[in-house]
Design an enzyme around this catalytic site. Structure first.
Site, PDB file in Angstrom:
ATOM      1  CB  CYS A  87      40.989  36.988  35.433  1.00  0.00           C
ATOM      2  SG  CYS A  87      41.855  38.364  34.662  1.00  0.00           S
ATOM      3  CB  CYS A  90      39.893  37.932  32.053  1.00  0.00           C
ATOM      4  SG  CYS A  90      41.588  37.451  32.467  1.00  0.00           S
TER       5      CYS A  90
END
Length: 332
Positions: A87, A90
């Protein structure tokens, strides 16, 4: 910012109140001990219960969730960062969360959850996309935000989270000591137990085992020597409340209260159930209203029970402050 209960945790409202109150009492005692130690020239020593800064950011999995998040949330708000290696947002958000939590200096803890390795937690939180950020306070979940958001918005959210934890749950965080880093790594510098720690621990063990009489007696033993012990006073009030409602029939109690609005005993019993169910303001309001319509010994019995319920929640709780004001209006 409204909390919702985590059904998987088995935490009920009274447990959250109990845990929050005990955590607050312990934290206040630790701060008082640290201040006293500093005044005596021992300010360089680690504060009681202090943790190193590295303990403010932890990795959490399904096996340790109960201990590392739900139980810890009784002492400090726990921010949950759901992330994954693949991700990209993230990778931008996680370092920012770590920095802001560390800057909060014990008012928050960050628990990082790798969703690839913890699919069950992802399902239980009903996460549709990552990064997703939640908080857990006194066993209750607060959704914060999803996706990468600006730093200022995160700061404002964290400030609100700290305020909610303090005002609604009495949770004021944990003590952080940079000097404790080396001590923890070396496995040394244990904090000596206080004079009543064994008795207080015995009370908690008795509560967990359902031995309410044993818990009541253990707290009374502490108060016999130290009448001002905050943790023992709070614990005694909670244990006595649990003992009173243990064998009640909730349906019968509530029916009696509805049929007899001026009956002090009926309203007192219903108020106890209200508090155990987490309906704090309902419990207080019920007894204040009963004080209005009773006199003499009946009124005094209701007033005394209301004061006892204040002890369960804690004098600093804003709901207690409001109820005290309402009671004063009725009495005077």
């Amino acid at each position: 910012m409204q909390p919702r209960n985590m059904s998987m945790s088995g935490v009920v409202d009274l447990a959250a109140v109990k845990a929050a109150g005990e955590a607050k009492a312990k934290a206040e005692q630790a701060r008082a001990d640290a201040a006293r130690q500093a005044a005596q020239g021992g300010g360089a020593a680690p504060a009681a219960g202090a943790v190193p800064p590295s303990a403010l950011v932890v990795d959490v999995d399904e096996a340790g969730f109960e201990r590392d998040v739900l139980q810890l949330s009784a002492e400090v708000p726990v921010v949950l960062d759901f992330w994954a290696e693949w991700c990209q947002p993230c990778k931008q958000l996680s370092p920012l969360l770590e920095r802001l939590v560390t800057e909060a200096n014990g008012r928050l803890v960050l628990a990082k959850v790798d969703v690839d390795a913890n699919q069950m937690l992802m399902q239980q939180f009903q996460i549709q996309g990552i990064p997703a950020v939640f908080a857990v306070v006194a066993g209750q979940v607060l959704p914060l935000f999803q996706g990468a958001v600006p730093e200022q918005q995160i700061r404002e959210t964290f400030a609100q989270l700290v305020q909610v934890a303090e005002e609604r749950f009495g949770i004021i965080g944990i003590e952080v000591d940079p000097n404790a880093e080396g001590a923890v790594q070396a496995g040394s510098a244990e904090v000596p137990a206080g004079p009543y720690d064994a008795l207080l621990e015995a009370a908690v063990v008795a509560l967990d085992a359902g031995d309410l009489g044993g818990a009541v007696q253990a707290y009374k033993n502490v108060l016999a020597d130290d009448p001002g012990n905050t943790e023992a006073k709070l614990g005694l009030a909670q244990a006595e409340l649990l003992a009173r409602v243990q064998h009640m029939n909730p349906q019968a109690v509530r029916a009696a209260a509805a049929e007899n609005p001026r009956d002090p005993a009926a309203q007192i019993a219903a108020a106890d159930l209200d508090l155990v169910g987490g309906h704090v303001e309902d419990a207080f309001g019920r007894l204040v209203d009963t004080v209005k319509v009773t006199f003499g010994d009946d009124r005094d019995a209701v007033r005394v029970r209301l004061l006892e319920l204040f002890e369960v929640i804690g004098a600093d709780d804003p709901r207690v402050t409001a109820a005290r004001t309402a009671l004063a209006r009725v009495l005077f």
